[in-house]
Scaffold this motif. Structure first.
Motif, short mmCIF file in Angstrom:
data_model
loop_
_atom_site.label_atom_id
_atom_site.label_comp_id
_atom_site.label_asym_id
_atom_site.label_seq_id
_atom_site.Cartn_x
_atom_site.Cartn_y
_atom_site.Cartn_z
N ALA A 153 0.83 -1.21 0.00
CA ALA A 153 0.00 0.00 0.00
C ALA A 153 0.86 1.26 0.00
O ALA A 153 0.60 2.22 -0.75
N ALA A 154 1.90 1.27 0.83
CA ALA A 154 2.78 2.45 0.91
C ALA A 154 3.47 2.71 -0.42
O ALA A 154 3.69 3.87 -0.81
N TRP A 155 3.83 1.66 -1.10
CA TRP A 155 4.51 1.78 -2.40
C TRP A 155 3.57 2.22 -3.50
O TRP A 155 3.90 3.09 -4.33
N LYS A 156 2.35 1.65 -3.55
CA LYS A 156 1.47 1.86 -4.70
C LYS A 156 0.65 3.14 -4.62
O LYS A 156 0.23 3.66 -5.66
N LEU A 157 0.37 3.65 -3.43
CA LEU A 157 -0.44 4.86 -3.33
C LEU A 157 0.26 6.04 -4.02
O LEU A 157 1.47 6.22 -3.90
N GLY A 158 -0.52 6.85 -4.72
CA GLY A 158 0.02 7.96 -5.46
C GLY A 158 0.37 9.15 -4.58
O GLY A 158 0.07 9.17 -3.37
N PRO A 159 1.00 10.16 -5.17
CA PRO A 159 1.38 11.36 -4.42
C PRO A 159 0.16 12.03 -3.78
O PRO A 159 -0.91 12.13 -4.40
N GLY A 160 0.32 12.47 -2.56
CA GLY A 160 -0.74 13.18 -1.86
C GLY A 160 -1.73 12.29 -1.13
O GLY A 160 -2.56 12.79 -0.38
N GLU A 218 -1.93 2.69 9.94
CA GLU A 218 -0.82 3.26 10.71
C GLU A 218 0.53 2.82 10.14
O GLU A 218 1.44 3.63 9.98
N GLU A 219 0.66 1.55 9.86
CA GLU A 219 1.92 1.04 9.34
C GLU A 219 2.21 1.59 7.95
O GLU A 219 3.34 1.92 7.61
N THR A 220 1.17 1.70 7.13
CA THR A 220 1.35 2.27 5.79
C THR A 220 1.80 3.72 5.88
O THR A 220 2.71 4.14 5.15
N ALA A 221 1.19 4.48 6.76
CA ALA A 221 1.58 5.89 6.93
C ALA A 221 3.02 5.99 7.42
O ALA A 221 3.78 6.86 6.98
N ARG A 222 3.41 5.11 8.33
CA ARG A 222 4.79 5.14 8.83
C ARG A 222 5.78 4.88 7.71
O ARG A 222 6.80 5.57 7.58
N LEU A 223 5.46 3.93 6.85
CA LEU A 223 6.36 3.61 5.75
C LEU A 223 6.45 4.74 4.73
O LEU A 223 7.49 4.96 4.12
N ARG A 224 5.35 5.47 4.55
CA ARG A 224 5.33 6.53 3.54
C ARG A 224 5.88 7.86 4.03
O ARG A 224 6.52 8.60 3.28
#
Length: 293
Positions: free
Chosen positions: A178-185, A239-245
């Motif tokens: 999820a952290a990798w694939k989500l686009g900018p913003g 939470e984990e996705t946000a931390r990675l991004r």
């Protein structure tokens, strides 16, 4: 007085030394380095690509694929699913055959062009390429009726109804995708606006809908997917996705894993109420026919 004059001459000579003059000339009259230092401290949005097992490694049936892949714009949303397989499969030996069987079921049984999910994650935290088209591209899947545009579908291999345990390494791997694939913003803990493209979803075609950036399948379709246990784990996934991004900081429960087929990559620890092991399950590991897409 004579000594003072000599001292003044020495100081003047020192000020005229070439080395000192070079330092003085190179020094800016204002501190222009401050913004550069701030930029260096800021972490770019996004996350690197995690290890992904490609289709050829799990022997996808490319001859059965019906159409060329379609591509959409930048990914705004992640939809989380479970596949309803047994949870007691062996990561080292069973997963490739399970994926191949699921691909054929989606094509021959559901009438889709290919495997519906963009990515599948097994209970050992290994990430598999799902639908063909290139893992680095925004491939349109067939995972969330009405909302396959500008989204990515990640499926947890197994069933995660109430009472089941979600492996922490599985959740970490899903966060890495999820952290990798989500686009900018895109804010993994925020909301996004999509437009329904099908009356078969919870929302009539053409309806603008505000959804969580990371949502469960049930949020857009009349289904229990991804199961109560996995749905309840979505806050931890966000939470984990946000931390990675977005932020430096310690990993939750150890490194996100991925690796070759059957590697059984293991992380450590627990994400909230998410256990590091799946302790129960049953069945023969074959896909359950789905009618909720």
């Amino acid at each position: 007085m004579g000594r003072r004059r000599v001292d003044r001459v020495r100081v003047a000579a020192a000020l005229c030394l070439p080395g000192l003059l070079l330092v003085t000339c190179d020094a800016p009259d204002r501190d222009r380095s401050a913004p550069a230092r701030r930029e260096a401290r800021a972490r770019p949005e996004g996350a690197p690509r995690p290890p992904v097992v490609e289709r050829r490694a799990w022997r996808a049936d490319e001859g059965a694929v019906r159409e060329e892949p379609l591509y959409t714009g930048p990914v705004q949303a992640v939809f989380v699913h479970h596949t309803l397989h047994s949870n007691n499969y062996d990561c080292a030996t069973d997963v490739p055959a399970m994926l191949l069987s699921m691909e054929r079921h989606h094509i021959n049984g559901m009438g889709w062009d290919d495997l519906g999910y963009n990515f599948v994650v097994d209970r050992c935290g290994t990430i598999y390429e799902g639908r063909a088209g290139g893992v680095d591209r925004a491939v349109k899947g067939a995972h969330t009726k009405g909302f396959n545009e500008r989204s990515v579908g990640i499926a947890a291999l197994g069933h995660f109804e109430k009472g089941e345990r979600v492996p922490a390494r599985m959740l970490r791997a899903m966060a890495a995708v999820a952290a990798w694939k989500l686009g900018p913003g895109a804010d993994p803990k925020g909301r996004t606006r999509l437009v329904s493209s099908s009356d078969g979803s919870r929302y009539p075609e053409g309806t603008p809908v505000e959804l969580s950036v990371i949502s469960g399948h049930r949020d857009e379709y009349d289904t229990t997917c991804p199961g109560d246990a996995l749905y309840d784990a979505l806050p931890r996934l966000r939470e984990e996705t946000a931390r990675l991004r977005h932020g430096p900081g310690p990993a939750v429960g150890g490194p996100v894993g991925g690796g070759p087929v059957g590697s059984g990559v293991r992380g450590q620890g627990v994400l909230g109420g998410v256990e590091p092991e799946v302790l129960s399950g049953g069945g023969d590991g074959e896909p359950v026919p789905r009618t909720d897409r």
